[in-house]
Structures are given as structure tokens and as C-alpha cells.
Design an enzyme around this catalytic site. Structure first.
Site, PDB file in Angstrom:
ATOM      1  CD  GLU A  15       4.167   6.876   1.878  1.00 49.39           C
ATOM      2  OE1 GLU A  15       5.274   6.310   1.944  1.00 49.39           O
ATOM      3  OE2 GLU A  15       3.319   6.827   2.785  1.00 49.39           O
ATOM      4  CG  LEU A  35      -2.192  -0.892   1.045  1.00 45.66           C
ATOM      5  CD1 LEU A  35      -3.040  -0.837   2.302  1.00 45.66           C
ATOM      6  CD2 LEU A  35      -3.012  -0.495  -0.182  1.00 45.66           C
ATOM      7  CB  CYS A  36       3.992   2.286   1.725  1.00 44.16           C
ATOM      8  SG  CYS A  36       5.086   0.917   1.396  1.00 44.16           S
ATOM      9  CB  THR A  37       4.409   0.737  -3.646  1.00 46.12           C
ATOM     10  OG1 THR A  37       5.522   0.126  -3.012  1.00 46.12           O
ATOM     11  CG2 THR A  37       4.758   1.002  -5.098  1.00 46.12           C
TER      12      THR A  37
END
Ligand SMILES: [Zn+2]
Lengths: 452, 523
Positions: A217, A212-214
Site C-alpha cells: 500500500e 507486507l502492508c508497506t
């Protein structure tokens, strides 16, 4: 009189008969050649085809033209336009109709004498007895969860004798196929003898998801932008309203949001087609591969039913993308398999109530199964659904399991419920070998079960 | 609501608009429309092939009801070609479906020029004599040929074309083209602009592994006399060096760098396969050369000059843990090098075309671009004339197959399928057609098969007796499932040939329906 001169009707199976009527040296162990064999095949063999998609359509045709007369097909889907490049039993005017019904009708129209019963429903909607009725189950599915479920149902019929050898008459054979692009596999599953789907579940690794961070962000690819719109932005904007991949407006929204994000980060490659592909996890599929894999499965079904040749042992892979490569691998069954093994041994006190037992199952280390419904020798001990059955069986919850099972010191029960597979909740069926402790008769029996 | 293309959505994802366009332009001729032939066409018609022409001189019989889905009870006594054609048309009305009610054998004998109009001929259930003639006809007109045969529990598929060149081979596992073993100045410059020792932990864990490897291998090289790691021990040490640069254990970019560390040690230059292609005799270009070979000649000039031993850069990079801006910058660096290489190749192409007296713009930019992108993956497939294979098979291969347990059944079926054809020419029926003549037929078939093996220069006794009697048991039976399997392969190969994508099968595919241990034989 020679075959080619025989009376009308008989000559129809002139090709198949060569292989069923004549003896041979390279045949299966139970092959009994003769005209009776084909008659028996037509009269008694009953095959269930699970799935009426790319593989299912082919399987129905192949089985009908292999002499099988009693077929049933189950599929919960309706026909879509994108099915038409391979699901050859469907036409443009069939779009929106149930696949199982149209497929059954088309094959019956063309192959006289065959009877195909369609079931337009989910595989979980049928009770276990329904599946018990078939000699062979042919799987034409594209999901791991559905395969896993049918596999557990087929394996639930398997009984072991006191030496832990599978009882032959309880083996429910399956043939299973799968394709992706130019590649595919076909396999024969004889529960208790060859590995079941669960024994070799590692052959189907779970799909890798983007962190999810990829997405949030550091997006880099078109797919990242699409998944951002689909998994993050949708909830932010529509909070509460769930995303429906079959709603073109929802898809269009995700596409345009993905496009905006891609522009923001200077990423190229977001298209509507890719958006659909990523969001629905579309697996490319073509007619030829489905035809090859289904043909292999149907041929193996005919061998199981008649023994007219040896069997595939037990897993065929086909790869037509780089030249043409086929390979047969003999996998081994896992003797500790929860699904096709003799069953999970559970020791409970003879005073344990059904409710208490259900609580124990949820906490069980190897088979955490929740919301269980339980059947003992065809008798419902407790059913979660439908409401009327739930009400009828609710009073059992307070009774001791030992009493409900007729005060037998050890026996098998079947439990259906939900398990978590690859982070997703999915239906499952497990076989439990219950052994009662405490105040029960037949101590010797108990020792035997404990050692098995 | 239904867009015209959406019915092809699932296949467009495989071969794209270009592949689909090639299919829609293709015209297929099918010889014999029994189950093998009609199942082959079914798969092509569903996929939207341009046109089909079904050639079959027979009438539908009762026996066809037991194995052919494209005929029904109403078809009995009618032309099989007509009935099959009508049913196939029902599957897809954008396909032009025609039929000719004539025996393929007669057509081959009397009107060879007939085949000139097609892209591809698919010959099913045809006997040896006719196949050999048809093969020569197709060679003469440069028409692609697929031979497909189903027989009992065996069968074969064989392609015959003088040469089939593929640019878009779409291999499954092909190493990406990152040039970490030989970074060019712009890539080095970009790597130098990034500080690996940044104190910002977010940047540190989002520095792409390409940059990490380019920089750290440089560091390694300066400590090792300018050399990159090459021995197993050095590669291990290099990995340790990478590991030592991590500042926390969750740095995926460093894990990726360690996994990809072997890429800095890859040999420079072109693969042996590509070496063979650029040194093929067809690279000697003349005015009649195919465009493919003009491109290969340009590629060769590029490798020997600007490329410094390397083919043009592919230009795309795999996804990797990175800040978005670093990744996009890297993408641009790779893309602009690929663009520069393309321009160089384009100049070579124009020069060569001029030299051989052709219009220098005759090969489209997009074609050259696609060629550059796939230059490392080119494939040239050549097929022997079937008659040459029959008259002079590669003896060492035959002998290897006969003694190899994995191949003995396949090569047995290969010989027996040929023996069946000779038997059928001699006796005008398949061996084992009649129950009463099984024993005689078995020994006759054996005599023929042993003769074929002896003619090849092999020992006839290596043929299994069980397999010979098994072949007689089949009595010419065409089982639907075997036909669907063989037809499935024939149609899949047809798609690869027509779209000029993926790699078609080479050699002869022998189906083994007994235990599915099918094999490819190269003879
Ligand atoms: Zn198992």
C-alpha cells in the site's frame, strides 16, 4: 647442527619450527615443544573446513601452510563469476564446478604433502560420525542456520561427568569466522568451556523484513518496489510456480515489475544490481577482510592443536571501515544452553513407546523438534531418511524406548530433526538426557540424574 | 554470459564504479615478496588493481615452501619476484604484473626516482634504515607509503603520507541531516499543509514523523516562550506530548517520532571536527592549493553566509512510515534545498578559483555535488614522517601506554620491533636465529630495547622480560597466518587510500598474535 643447515626437506618449516620446537614463557598450558610436535601435527591433527567460499579458500591455504596435513572440506555450492573477486583458488574456467573439489585440488597442487579430501554435498548429508573424526572444525560460513547446525553437531560429542564438568576428551573445538564488507569476527568455541554459537545467538539478530502492508500500500523506497514484485506480484502472476533467484529470467522479470511500480509511485533508484542485492540478500564481500579473519581463525586452530601460544579468549571483532579497530570480548557460556549444556533432561515412563516419545518431543516446551531421527550410542533407533533406513527402523516405533536403549535407567540420545528459527524451518541436532520412571532398576541413579 | 564487471559485483556494492575506476588506474610497487608482501598483493590483484611491480632480489629457497603460497617446488632457486609475479598474474589477467629482480635496499639507495611512477608503495619486511630513507623519498614525490611487517606473533602496519583528504568517508552510524532543530520555510510550510488531527485513521498512522515533529515542536515552543525542549525533563515531557497524540497503539509513525524526538534538541551549527577542518591553515587558498581545500574554503564561506552557521543540506532522508505521496513530497523538499545549497557552494567555488587565477570550471559539478552531500563527514588524515616519530615520539603517549595494562604488550612489541631492526643491522641476522645463541641474543636485544626506551625518555625497566625472550623465540620467523593477517590489513588500507573512500588507519597498528589484543599507537 643449526636449523638452517639441516638436510633437505627439514628446512621447509624453518619459520614454523622456531615456534613449535623452542620453549617459551608465553605459551598455552599443554605446550610440549620439540620436533615431535610438528611431526604429530602433521601425522595426527585432522581439520574439517566447512565452506569453500571466501573464508574457506583462505582457511585451506592458511592451514596447509601452518603445518596441517590432513584436511577435509565440505561445500554444496558451485563456483560463480561473482566469487572470483575474493575466492582466489578459482579461475574463470572453473565457473560451474564444485567449490570444494576445485579448492582442494588447487591447494594440493601448490602445497606439497598436504592431503585435502573434498565433500561436494550439504552439511546435513553427512552423519554425525563423519564430524566426530576431526580434531578441529573450522567454519567459513555466511549463514546463521549452517553455523547453528555445525555447532549443534560439534556440541553433541560433548559429555559431562557426574559433577557436570565437561569431559576434556569429548570437547570438539571450533574456530568460526564471518565477514561483511570491511568488518568481520573470529572466535574460538570450546564446547562446554567457552560459549557455543547458540549461547550467544543474540549476536546475530534476524534480518528485518518489510511489513507486507508497506509493500502493498505505501511503498517509499526502491527496495519496497523490488520486494513487492518479488513477494507479492510474482505469486499473483505466476501462481504456483516458485521463484528462483538463480534464474536470470526470473530476476529480470522482478526487476522490470519493480521498475513499473517505482514509476507508478514516482520512486527512483530501482536498478538491476539493487534488485539482485535485495532479492538474494547479497552481503558485500572483499578479499582483504576474508584474508584477515581466516588468518586469525587458522592461527587459533594451530594454537589449539599445539599450544604454542595463548588462545583468543574468545571473540575478536575487526572493523576496518572507520580507521582500524579490533576488540577482544570474553563472552560467557550459558549454563542452560540447550546445545552445549549437559543436555535437556527428559523424564519418560519406562513403558513409553518410541512413537509416543516422538509425539512428546513435538510438544516439548523448550525444544519443539519435529520429524526426528534418533541415535543411541551409534545405534539408529529411528531414521526419517533414506527410505531404506526408515523401513529398517520403522518397527522400532511400537517398542518401548526403555527396551530399545538396552534397559539402562538413564542415558543420552541424539535427535536430529527440524526446528523453527526466525520463522524458518532449519535442521537441528539436540542432545537429550533420558531418565526412565516406573519399573526400572537403580533408583539411586535416577535421583542423581534428576538432581543434575 | 559473464559480464566483465560481474566478477567485481560484491565489491562494487562497497566502493562503487568510481572506487573501482580508481583501483584500476592505480599502480602499486611492492618491496619484498615474502608471504606478507605476496598476500598483500593477492588481495589487490583479485580486486582488479591497475598494475603491480614486485621488487625482490632473492631466490626462492626451500624455506619459502613452508610459508609462501605464491611459490612452489618448481620455483626453487629462481627469482622470487618472478615466481610470485607469475602466480599473481594467474589470479586476474586484467592486472598488469611486472617484477624487478633487485634488492629493495639497493634500489632505495641507488635509484630513488624509480618510485616516482607509482600511486602507492607497499614496503614489507624492510628494516628501519631503509624505511626511513624510503619514507623521505615518498614524501618528496608525494607517493603514498604503507609499511607492513610480520614478525613471529607480532607485526605492524603504518601509513605514511603528508596528507590524505577524504570526502566519501562512508561512516557507519552518522546522524541523518533532517534539520528538525531548525526547519527552513519550505519544510515548515509543508508541515503546515498537513492536518495532524485528521479523522482518517489510515492517514493519521501514515503521517511521516518528520512532519509530526516539526508541527508538535512548534506547538511545544509556543507554550514555552519560543524555546525547544532542552533539559532532560523537558525532553521527557515532549515525548509524553507526542504520545498523547496517538489515536491507537499500533501507530508506528508516532513510535518513530518518539524515538527521533531528540533530533529537535540537537545543537545547531557544525561539529567540532568540521570546525577544525574549516579553520585549518590550508583554507588560506593560493594557486597551488588542492581542489579539496578550495572546496573547504567555499564551504567555509557558505557556512558564514547563506548557511547561517550550517553546512549544505545532505538532501536524502531515511525511510519512515508514511503515505507514499507524503514521503515523495518530503524527499523533494529536502532535495531542492540541497540543490539550492549546492548552487550557492558552486558560486563560491567559482569565485575562489577566479581569485587564485585558475579556470573557474576546473572543479566538476559532480565533484562539488558529492562534496556538498558529504560536507558534514569530511576527514583530513595527516601522518608524521617516520623519522620524526622515531626521534621524537609523543612522550606523554608512550608513558601512558607503558603503564596501561591494555597497551603494555603492544608498546613492548613496538619497541622490540625497532630493537630487532637495530640488532639485525649490528649482527647481520635476526636475534634468536640460531638455537645455540638464544640466551646471548636475548640479553643483547634487551640492551638495545632498553636503550631505545631511554632515548625516548622512558624507563627501560618497564619492558617485560617474558616479552623480550618471546621476541627472541621468534627468531625472525614469518608465519603464514600472521603474514596473511598483516597483508590483509595492508591491502585493505591500500584500497581505502586509493579509492579515497572510508577512513584509513592513523597511528601505528601493532598486531598481538598471542591473545589478539592488538592496539593502535599514536606516537
Ligand atoms: Zn551453548
Amino acid at each position: 647442527m643449526d636449523n638452517h643447515n639441516s638436510v633437505s626437506g627439514e628446512n621447509r618449516w624453518r619459520d614454523l619450527d622456531k615456534l613449535l620446537v623452542r620453549p617459551g614463557n608465553i605459551v598455552g598450558p599443554n605446550f610440549e615443544p620439540g620436533p615431535q610436535l610438528r611431526d604429530d601435527l602433521q601425522a595426527y591433527a585432522k581439520v574439517l573446513v566447512v565452506g569453500a567460499g571466501g573464508l574457506g579458500c583462505e582457511l585451506l591455504k592458511d592451514l596447509a601452510l601452518s603445518g596441517f596435513r590432513n584436511l577435509e572440506v565440505i561445500d554444496m555450492d558451485r563456483i560463480e563469476v561473482s566469487n572470483l573477486n575474493r575466492q582466489f583458488l578459482f579461475r574463470l574456467q572453473d565457473v560451474g564446478k564444485p567449490k570444494a573439489e576445485v579448492a582442494a585440488m588447487r591447494v594440493m597442487e601448490r602445497v606439497s604433502g598436504v592431503n585435502i579430501v573434498p565433500h561436494f554435498c550439504r552439511i546435513e548429508d553427512k552423519n554425525i560420525e563423519f564430524y566426530g573424526d576431526f580434531n578441529i572444525i573450522a567454519l567459513g560460513l555466511d549463514s546463521i542456520e549452517a553455523r547453528s547446525y555445525i555447532n549443534s553437531v560439534a556440541c553433541s560429542f560433548l559429555e559431562y561427568d557426574s559433577d557436570d564438568k565437561p569431559c576434556e576428551e569429548t570437547i570438539k573445538p571450533m574456530v568460526d569466522g564471518g565477514t561483511e564488507g570491511f568488518k568481520g569476527h573470529a572466535r574460538v568455541i570450546l564446547p562446554g568451556i567457552t560459549p557455543c554459537f547458540e549461547c550467544t545467538i543474540w549476536l546475530f539478530p534476524p534480518q528485518v523484513k518489510f511489513p507486507l502492508c508497506t509493500l502493498a500500500e505505501t511503498p517509499r523506497t526502491a527496495a519496497h518496489c523490488i520486494e513487492y514484485a518479488h513477494l507479492i506480484k510474482w505469486n499473483e502472476v505466476h501462481g504456483g510456480k516458485s521463484f528462483d533467484a538463480d534464474d536470470p529470467e526470473h530476476m529480470q522479470w522482478v526487476y522490470s515489475e519493480a521498475l513499473k511500480r517505482a514509476e507508478l509511485f514516482g520512486i527512483s533508484g530501482v536498478t538491476y544490481s539493487l534488485t539482485q542485492g535485495v532479492v538474494k540478500n547479497i552481503i558485500p564481500a572483499i578479499a582483504s577482510t576474508n584474508a584477515i579473519i581466516s588468518a586469525a581463525c587458522a592461527l587459533e586452530a594451530l594454537k589449539i592443536a599445539t599450544g604454542f601460544s595463548k588462545s583468543l579468549s574468545n571473540y575478536l571483532t575487526y572493523n576496518g571501515a572507520e580507521g582500524l579497530h579490533t576488540k577482544v570480548t570474553e563472552f560467557w557460556k550459558d549454563n542452560d544452553c540447550l546445545v552445549c549444556g549437559p543436555g535437556v533432561l527428559i523424564e519418560v515412563d519406562s513403558t513409553t513407546s518410541l512413537q509416543k516419545f516422538i509425539d512428546l518431543l513435538r510438544e516439548h516446551p523448550t525444544l519443539p523438534i519435529s520429524k526426528p531421527s534418533m541415535v543411541h550410542r551409534g545405534k539408529n533407533l529411528y531414521m526419517q531418511a533414506p527410505p531404506i533406513l526408515e523401513e529398517m527402523t520403522r518397527s522400532n516405533l511400537q517398542l518401548p524406548l526403555f527396551d530399545l536403549m538396552g534397559r539402562i535407567p538413564k542415558d543420552v540420545i541424539h535427535v536430529t530433526g527440524t526446528v523453527t528459527l526466525n520463522d524458518r524451518k532449519t535442521s537441528a541436532l539436540r542432545k537429550l538426557r533420558i531418565v526412565f520412571k516406573g519399573n526400572v532398576d537403580g533408583v539411586a541413579d535416577m535421583d542423581m540424574a534428576g538432581g543434575a | 554470459m559473464a559480464e566483465p564487471k560481474s566478477k567485481y559485483d560484491r565489491q562494487l556494492r562497497i566502493w562503487g564504479e568510481q572506487g573501482q575506476e580508481a583501483l584500476e588506474k592505480a599502480s602499486i610497487c611492492l618491496l619484498n615478496c615474502g608471504p606478507t608482501g605476496s598476500e598483500t598483493l593477492k588481495n589487490l590483484v583479485l580486486g582488479g588493481i591497475g598494475s603491480i611491480t614486485v621488487i625482490d632480489g632473492s631466490k626462492v629457497e626451500e624455506g619459502d615452501m613452508g610459508n609462501n603460497f605464491m611459490v612452489d617446488l618448481q620455483s626453487i632457486a629462481q627469482s622470487k619476484a618472478k615466481c610470485v609475479c607469475a602466480f599473481l598474474q594467474e589470479l586476474n589477467d586484467s592486472v598488469r604484473a611486472k617484477f624487478v629482480e633487485e634488492s629493495p635496499e639497493a634500489l632505495i639507495d641507488t635509484n630513488p626516482a624509480f618510485f616516482q611512477q607509482f600511486t602507492l608503495v607497499i614496503a614489507t619486511q624492510l628494516l628501519e634504515n631503509s624505511i626511513l630513507k624510503l619514507d623521505k623519498i615518498c614524501r618528496q614525490y608525494n607517493i603514498m607509503l604503507i609499511v607492513a611487517r610480520s614478525y613471529g606473533l607480532t607485526g605492524l602496519v603504518r601509513i605514511s603520507i603528508k596528507e590524505h583528504d577524504v570526502v566519501d568517508t562512508k561512516p557507519d552510524h552518522f546522524l541523518d541531516d533532517l534539520r528538525l532543530n531548525n526547519p527552513w520555510p519550505e519544510l515548515k510550510q509543508f508541515a503546515e499543509s498537513i492536518d495532524l488531527y485528521t479523522t482518517d485513521p489510515v492517514v493519521h498512522k501514515h503521517t511521516p514523523y518528520v512532519v509530526i515533529l516539526v508541527k508538535i515542536v512548534e506547538e511545544w515552543a509556543s507554550a514555552h516562550g519560543g524555546k525547544f525542549p532542552s533539559t532532560r525533563e523537558e525532553k521527557r515531557e515532549f515525548k509524553e506530548l507526542l504520545k498523547s497524540k496517538m489515536i491507537s497503539l499500533d501507530e508506528d509513525n508516532y513510535k518513530e517520532a518518539m524515538e527521533a524526538s531528540f533530533k529537535v534538541s540537537l545543537p545547531c551549527g557544525i561539529s567540532p571536527q568540521l570546525h577544525q577542518i574549516v579553520n585549518d591553515s590550508s583554507v588560506e587558498i593560493d594557486s597551488s592549493s588542492y581542489n579539496f581545500w578550495v572546496l573547504v574554503a567555499a564551504l567555509k564561506e557558505f557556512i558564514e553566509n547563506e548557511g547561517g552557521g550550517e553546512p549544505p543540506l545532505e538532501g536524502s532522508i531515511p525511510d519512515m512510515t508514511s503515505l507514499t505521496e507524503y514521503y515523495i513530497s518530503l524527499q523533494k523538499i529536502y532535495q531542492s534545498k540541497a540543490d539550492a545549497d549546492f548552487l550557492a557552494i558552486e558560486q563560491h567555488v567559482k569565485g575562489i578559483l577566479k581569485r587564485i587565477g585558475r579556470d573557474p570550471d576546473t572543479i566538476l559539478k559532480t565533484t562539488i555535488k558529492n562534496f556538498c552531500k558529504n560536507a558534514r563527514k569530511l576527514m583530513v588524515c595527516r601522518y608524521r614522517l617516520i623519522e620524526d616519530e622515531f626521534n621524537s615520539p609523543i612522550l606523554t603517549e608512550v608513558q601512558k601506554y607503558l603503564t596501561d595494562e591494555d597497551y603494555s604488550v603492544a608498546v613492548g612489541f613496538y619497541v622490540l620491533l625497532r630493537a630487532v631492526d637495530r640488532f639485525t643491522s649490528n649482527y647481520n641476522r635476526f636475534p634468536g636465529l640460531f638455537d645455540g645463541e638464544m640466551d646471548e641474543d636475548t640479553s643483547r636485544l634487551k640492551t638495545i630495547a632498553v636503550g631505545i626506551l631511554n632515548d625516548m625518555g622512558c624507563n627501560g625497566s618497564s619492558l617485560s622480560e617474558d616479552l623480550i625472550s618471546e621476541m627472541c623465540r621468534y627468531g625472525g620467523a614469518e608465519l603464514h597466518t600472521v603474514a596473511a593477517y598483516i597483508g590483509g590489513i595492508a591491502s585493505q588500507e591500500a584500497i581505502k587510500l586509493i579509492t579515497k573512500q572510508f577512513i584509513p588507519l592513523t597511528g601505528t597498528f601493532i598486531f598481538n598474535g598471542i591473545d589478539h589484543k592488538s592496539q593502535l599507537l599514536f606516537l
